[in-house]
Design a protein around this motif. Structure first.
Motif, short mmCIF file in Angstrom:
data_model
loop_
_atom_site.label_atom_id
_atom_site.label_comp_id
_atom_site.label_asym_id
_atom_site.label_seq_id
_atom_site.Cartn_x
_atom_site.Cartn_y
_atom_site.Cartn_z
N CYS A 137 0.84 -1.20 0.00
CA CYS A 137 0.00 0.00 0.00
C CYS A 137 0.88 1.25 0.00
O CYS A 137 1.97 1.26 0.58
CB CYS A 137 -0.92 0.00 1.22
SG CYS A 137 -2.10 -1.37 1.23
N LEU A 138 0.41 2.30 -0.64
CA LEU A 138 1.20 3.52 -0.79
C LEU A 138 0.34 4.74 -0.47
O LEU A 138 -0.79 4.86 -0.97
CB LEU A 138 1.74 3.62 -2.22
CG LEU A 138 2.54 4.90 -2.56
CD1 LEU A 138 3.82 4.94 -1.75
CD2 LEU A 138 2.85 4.94 -4.06
N VAL A 139 0.88 5.62 0.37
CA VAL A 139 0.24 6.89 0.68
C VAL A 139 1.16 8.00 0.20
O VAL A 139 2.25 8.19 0.75
CB VAL A 139 -0.04 7.03 2.19
CG1 VAL A 139 -0.71 8.37 2.49
CG2 VAL A 139 -0.89 5.88 2.70
N ALA A 140 0.75 8.74 -0.83
CA ALA A 140 1.59 9.80 -1.40
C ALA A 140 0.74 10.74 -2.23
O ALA A 140 -0.23 10.32 -2.87
CB ALA A 140 2.71 9.20 -2.26
N ASP A 141 1.11 12.02 -2.22
CA ASP A 141 0.46 13.03 -3.06
C ASP A 141 -1.06 13.06 -2.86
O ASP A 141 -1.83 13.19 -3.81
CB ASP A 141 0.79 12.79 -4.53
CG ASP A 141 2.29 12.91 -4.81
OD1 ASP A 141 2.92 13.79 -4.22
OD2 ASP A 141 2.81 12.09 -5.58
N ASN A 142 -1.46 12.95 -1.60
CA ASN A 142 -2.88 12.96 -1.25
C ASN A 142 -3.67 11.89 -1.99
O ASN A 142 -4.83 12.07 -2.35
CB ASN A 142 -3.50 14.35 -1.48
CG ASN A 142 -3.11 15.31 -0.37
OD1 ASN A 142 -2.02 15.87 -0.39
ND2 ASN A 142 -4.00 15.49 0.58
N SER A 143 -3.00 10.77 -2.23
CA SER A 143 -3.63 9.59 -2.82
C SER A 143 -3.25 8.38 -1.98
O SER A 143 -2.18 8.35 -1.35
CB SER A 143 -3.18 9.38 -4.27
OG SER A 143 -3.56 10.48 -5.08
N VAL A 144 -4.12 7.38 -1.98
CA VAL A 144 -3.84 6.14 -1.26
C VAL A 144 -4.07 4.98 -2.22
O VAL A 144 -5.15 4.85 -2.81
CB VAL A 144 -4.75 5.97 -0.03
CG1 VAL A 144 -4.45 4.64 0.66
CG2 VAL A 144 -4.56 7.12 0.94
#
Length: 465
Positions: free
Chosen positions: A131-138
């Motif tokens: 899972c990735l949380v980056a640039d106000n995206s998940v």
């Protein structure tokens, strides 16, 4: 000729079968009718006997002689005991026998024979590592515990929370549903991170049924969230949470209300305390009673031509990012940061406690960086939206084109006091976007920025405005 005979023979056979069916039904009705008629006759006889007994009992009430009355009473008792009215069934004797009728189950039998039974899908497994949380995206990724080629789609559910670990049963927001996901990965984009965490769970579905939910996973989604502090603004500014507009008449109707209230107001400022688990500490809104005397809760924090308003959340550590957009007809505005000690007559960029970039669209168009009353003209186009990056611990304040992520200017210094986002606007308005992570493009640019940008010290040699 032969074919016509065969057709006629089939018709005759069909009619004969139908006649037999009707005759059977008539026989059934006749049998039922005979039973009902017999029951009617029995009931009529019982009714006559009952009426006769009722009349005899009524006459017996008038007998005066005790012996005769006792004799009549015994007769009534015996006749009541043996009366047919009390031994009859008062339900119609209509047969519920259905042997003369048959239900055609051929179509249903054929449908049952074609049914295909599918097993209930097992619960998927969300892989937190993927899972990735980056640039106000998940981006959430999962897998099935074993191969299942009957899976048709997945359902992903998510909700925001401020609690770490497994989802709490109470005091939680409702799950939001994303249906009909064909793959084993999904990205939610354009999110506002106004909570510390987000919970996720997923379930698999085949053509028949949805399976059990996966074990929920909690992902960290911290970001700087702040509003404009209405109590800190100039009287000629109209402030609403994340929007501010210049109002030339704003102070006239409130001057009388401000008098005598200089020491009665209270100011609430949120501090971002240092946090060992994350580079982006989470705001904790607390009342700060140690502000300098110049800071008052009434709307006269800034006076004169300092059309300034500050954010309500102090930055004391970490890296943070927010964006600002000006109205198209805005004649003058500034975007930056300032120490909480900024004086009520001070303008952004004209003191050693504030840093900003300034846009002027009145009389002549200028775009400049300002600090300590020094100005450095910027030879770049004013963007539609400005991104602000503040690295408190690294002593860096950078401004970007929020759309292209082009670097506009960067201050480098050592921040010695908590910072507040600061804004100045004249003849126009500004709107803010908060709850944003530091964009990946900005993080990449920060790594290669050294030696390529200006700094606060470079403003010491330019002309004073």
């Amino acid at each position: 000729m032969d074919s016509q005979k065969e057709a006629l023979q089939r018709i005759i056979s069909t009619l004969a079968n139908k006649n037999d069916e009707i005759q059977n039904f008539i026989d059934t009705l006749n049998h039922t009718l005979k039973g009902v008629q017999s029951q009617i006759s029995q009931c009529n006889n019982a009714l006559e006997n009952s009426e006769e007994l009722l009349e005899f009992a009524t006459r017996s009430l008038d007998i005066k002689e005790p012996e005769e009355f006792s004799k009549a009473a015994r007769q009534i008792k015996d006749r009541v005991t043996m009366a047919s009215a009390f031994r009859l069934s008062l339900k119609p004797k209509v047969s519920d026998n259905m042997t003369h009728l048959m239900v055609d189950f051929s179509q249903e039998r054929q449908m049952l024979q074609t049914l295909k039974f599918l097993p209930v899908p097992k619960a998927p497994e969300i892989d937190p590592v993927e899972c990735l949380v980056a640039d106000n995206s998940v981006t959430v990724a999962w897998r099935m515990p074993e191969e299942d080629n009957k899976i048709d789609h997945f359902i992903l559910e998510h909700r925001k929370t401020n609690f770490d670990g497994l989802p709490r049963v109470k005091d939680e927001q409702c799950w939001e549903i994303i249906d009909n996901i064909k793959g084993t990965e999904y990205t939610l984009s354009g999110l506002k991170f106004d909570s510390k965490y987000m919970n996720f769970r997923v379930r698999a579905c085949n053509k028949a049924v949805a399976g059990e939910y996966s074990d929920p996973v909690t992902l960290e989604t911290k970001a700087l969230n702040f509003n404009l502090d209405n109590s800190s603004s100039h009287l000629n500014l109209k402030v609403e949470d994340t929007c501010v507009e210049w109002d030339p008449t704003g102070g006239k109707g409130q001057e009388s209300k401000i008098k005598g209230k200089e020491n009665k107001g209270s100011v609430h400022v949120t501090s971002l305390k240092k946090h060992t688990r994350s580079g982006t500490p989470s705001p904790k809104r607390t009342s700060v009673g140690s502000r300098p005397p110049a800071v008052r809760g009434s709307r006269d924090r800034f006076t004169g031509e300092s059309y300034t308003v500050l954010g309500d959340t102090a930055i004391e550590s970490g890296q943070h990012y927010w964006e600002v957009k000006a109205q198209k007809d805005c004649k003058s505005y500034s975007v930056g940061v300032a120490y909480k000690t900024l004086g009520k007559f001070d303008q952004l960029g004209k003191t050693n406690t504030s840093w900003c970039i300034h846009v002027n669209n009145w009389l002549q168009n200028t775009f400049a960086a300002k600090h300590n009353n020094k100005v450095k003209a910027l030879d770049v186009t004013v963007p539609e939206k400005i991104g602000v990056f503040c690295d408190f611990d690294g002593g860096q304040l950078s401004f970007y084109d929020a759309n292209s992520k082009q670097l506009l200017y960067s201050f480098k210094t050592k921040f010695t006091q908590p910072l507040l986002p600061g804004f100045m606007v004249w003849c126009g308005g500004l709107s803010l976007s908060t709850g944003m992570q530091v964009p990946s493009a900005v993080r990449t640019l920060q790594k290669s920025e050294n030696g390529m940008t200006g700094s606060a010290s470079s403003l010491n040699n330019v002309v004073t405005q």
